[in-house]
Design a protein around this motif. Structure first.
Motif, PDB file in Angstrom:
ATOM      1  N   PRO A 142      20.312   9.095  38.330  1.00 39.20           N
ATOM      2  CA  PRO A 142      19.103   8.231  38.967  1.00 39.20           C
ATOM      3  C   PRO A 142      17.775   8.310  38.583  1.00 39.20           C
ATOM      4  O   PRO A 142      16.870   7.910  38.717  1.00 39.20           O
ATOM      5  CB  PRO A 142      19.486   8.531  40.513  1.00 39.20           C
ATOM      6  N   VAL A 143      17.526   9.680  37.982  1.00 40.68           N
ATOM      7  CA  VAL A 143      16.310  10.183  37.794  1.00 40.68           C
ATOM      8  C   VAL A 143      15.709   9.571  36.372  1.00 40.68           C
ATOM      9  O   VAL A 143      14.503   9.596  35.990  1.00 40.68           O
ATOM     10  CB  VAL A 143      16.142  11.697  37.870  1.00 40.68           C
ATOM     11  N   LEU A 144      16.659   9.153  35.786  1.00 41.09           N
ATOM     12  CA  LEU A 144      16.218   8.724  34.308  1.00 41.09           C
ATOM     13  C   LEU A 144      16.657   7.055  34.238  1.00 41.09           C
ATOM     14  O   LEU A 144      17.709   6.696  34.461  1.00 41.09           O
ATOM     15  CB  LEU A 144      17.151   9.184  33.110  1.00 41.09           C
ATOM     16  N   PRO A 145      15.530   6.429  33.907  1.00 43.07           N
ATOM     17  CA  PRO A 145      15.723   4.899  33.817  1.00 43.07           C
ATOM     18  C   PRO A 145      16.538   4.687  32.333  1.00 43.07           C
ATOM     19  O   PRO A 145      15.761   4.555  31.119  1.00 43.07           O
ATOM     20  CB  PRO A 145      14.319   4.205  33.631  1.00 43.07           C
ATOM     21  N   GLY A 146      17.688   4.411  32.429  1.00 41.70           N
ATOM     22  CA  GLY A 146      18.460   4.448  31.121  1.00 41.70           C
ATOM     23  C   GLY A 146      18.353   3.415  30.402  1.00 41.70           C
ATOM     24  O   GLY A 146      18.024   3.514  29.139  1.00 41.70           O
ATOM     25  N   THR A 147      18.203   2.097  30.679  1.00 42.09           N
ATOM     26  CA  THR A 147      18.058   1.016  29.806  1.00 42.09           C
ATOM     27  C   THR A 147      16.372   0.994  29.142  1.00 42.09           C
ATOM     28  O   THR A 147      16.525   0.575  28.327  1.00 42.09           O
ATOM     29  CB  THR A 147      18.333  -0.208  30.601  1.00 42.09           C
ATOM     30  N   PRO A 148      15.595   1.257  29.916  1.00 44.08           N
ATOM     31  CA  PRO A 148      14.158   1.080  29.401  1.00 44.08           C
ATOM     32  C   PRO A 148      14.151   2.401  28.352  1.00 44.08           C
ATOM     33  O   PRO A 148      13.566   2.197  27.263  1.00 44.08           O
ATOM     34  CB  PRO A 148      13.087   1.602  30.477  1.00 44.08           C
ATOM     35  N   ILE A 149      14.743   3.521  28.638  1.00 41.93           N
ATOM     36  CA  ILE A 149      14.771   4.624  27.502  1.00 41.93           C
ATOM     37  C   ILE A 149      15.552   4.181  26.405  1.00 41.93           C
ATOM     38  O   ILE A 149      15.091   4.475  25.195  1.00 41.93           O
ATOM     39  CB  ILE A 149      15.223   5.878  28.082  1.00 41.93           C
ATOM     40  N   SER A 150      16.548   3.633  26.406  1.00 41.61           N
ATOM     41  CA  SER A 150      17.284   3.067  25.353  1.00 41.61           C
ATOM     42  C   SER A 150      16.575   2.060  24.623  1.00 41.61           C
ATOM     43  O   SER A 150      16.485   1.941  23.351  1.00 41.61           O
ATOM     44  CB  SER A 150      18.840   2.379  25.727  1.00 41.61           C
ATOM     45  N   TRP A 151      15.776   1.250  25.364  1.00 41.15           N
ATOM     46  CA  TRP A 151      15.073   0.194  24.541  1.00 41.15           C
ATOM     47  C   TRP A 151      14.133   0.771  23.752  1.00 41.15           C
ATOM     48  O   TRP A 151      13.593   0.397  22.460  1.00 41.15           O
ATOM     49  CB  TRP A 151      14.414  -0.764  25.621  1.00 41.15           C
ATOM     50  N   VAL A 152      13.312   1.891  24.261  1.00 40.43           N
ATOM     51  CA  VAL A 152      12.499   2.426  23.467  1.00 40.43           C
ATOM     52  C   VAL A 152      13.112   3.296  22.099  1.00 40.43           C
ATOM     53  O   VAL A 152      12.258   3.124  21.170  1.00 40.43           O
ATOM     54  CB  VAL A 152      11.727   4.004  24.355  1.00 40.43           C
ATOM     55  N   GLY A 153      14.176   3.833  22.361  1.00 39.63           N
ATOM     56  CA  GLY A 153      14.953   4.135  21.197  1.00 39.63           C
ATOM     57  C   GLY A 153      15.152   2.941  20.310  1.00 39.63           C
ATOM     58  O   GLY A 153      14.630   3.024  18.775  1.00 39.63           O
ATOM     59  N   LEU A 154      15.415   1.713  20.541  1.00 43.62           N
ATOM     60  CA  LEU A 154      15.346   0.570  19.579  1.00 43.62           C
ATOM     61  C   LEU A 154      14.244   0.180  18.936  1.00 43.62           C
ATOM     62  O   LEU A 154      13.765  -0.214  17.872  1.00 43.62           O
ATOM     63  CB  LEU A 154      15.772  -0.544  20.366  1.00 43.62           C
TER      64      LEU A 154
END
Length: 171
Positions: free
Chosen positions: A23-35
């Protein structure tokens, strides 16, 4: 520079997948930054429509992650205490991984149940609300996990498609 962007983007993809559970990591936004980092390389052609659509999906899933558990709790007659208990239960599962993977499932449920009992709900109502809160948590987690896995797949597919441009020394 392309190799650096590719490596950092790939790491962010995996952090995003982990963030679908933590819960401490916003998974989808972080993955999007990877894209985004992948598309910032010189080897991958710009596709701002693709990035815009995937950003919109990431933001929507990020917002739904907060809305879905509330819906589940309300649908099953729960309270704010059930939601707080679910979150505390998840944190306990992460800090004390005694039960392994099953701890991620059991502790949020027990936390929601404890939260409802603290809220002075009877046992039947507390169990029902805990189940709703838990179901909402699982639904949100599953949604985040699926989106981050799809983003990872897109990342790998696009990097593989342009591998000769990303790694010209392998030609």
């Amino acid at each position: 520079m392309d190799i650096t962007l590719l490596i950092i983007g790939f790491v962010l993809m995996f952090v995003g997948v982990l963030g679908s559970f933590l819960p401490v990591l916003p998974g989808t936004p972080i993955s999007w930054v990877g894209l985004l980092l992948l598309y910032l390389t010189k080897a991958i052609p710009d596709d701002w429509v693709f990035l815009g659509i995937t950003l919109a999906i990431a933001i929507m899933v990020f917002a739904l992650d907060y809305i879905i558990p509330v819906w589940g709790t309300k649908k099953f007659g729960g309270s704010k205490w059930g939601m707080i208990g679910t979150t505390i239960g998840l944190l306990v599962a992460l800090v004390f991984p005694i039960l392994g993977f099953f701890g991620i499932i059991i502790w949020p449920f027990l936390g929601a149940l404890a939260g409802e009992l603290i809220n002075k709900a009877d046992q039947k109502t507390a169990l029902k609300a805990a189940f709703g809160s838990f179901l909402g948590f699982l639904t949100g987690t599953f949604l985040k996990f699926m989106v981050t896995i799809i983003y990872l797949g897109l990342f790998i597919f696009k990097a593989w498609e342009y591998k000769s441009d990303l790694f010209p020394f392998f030609n």
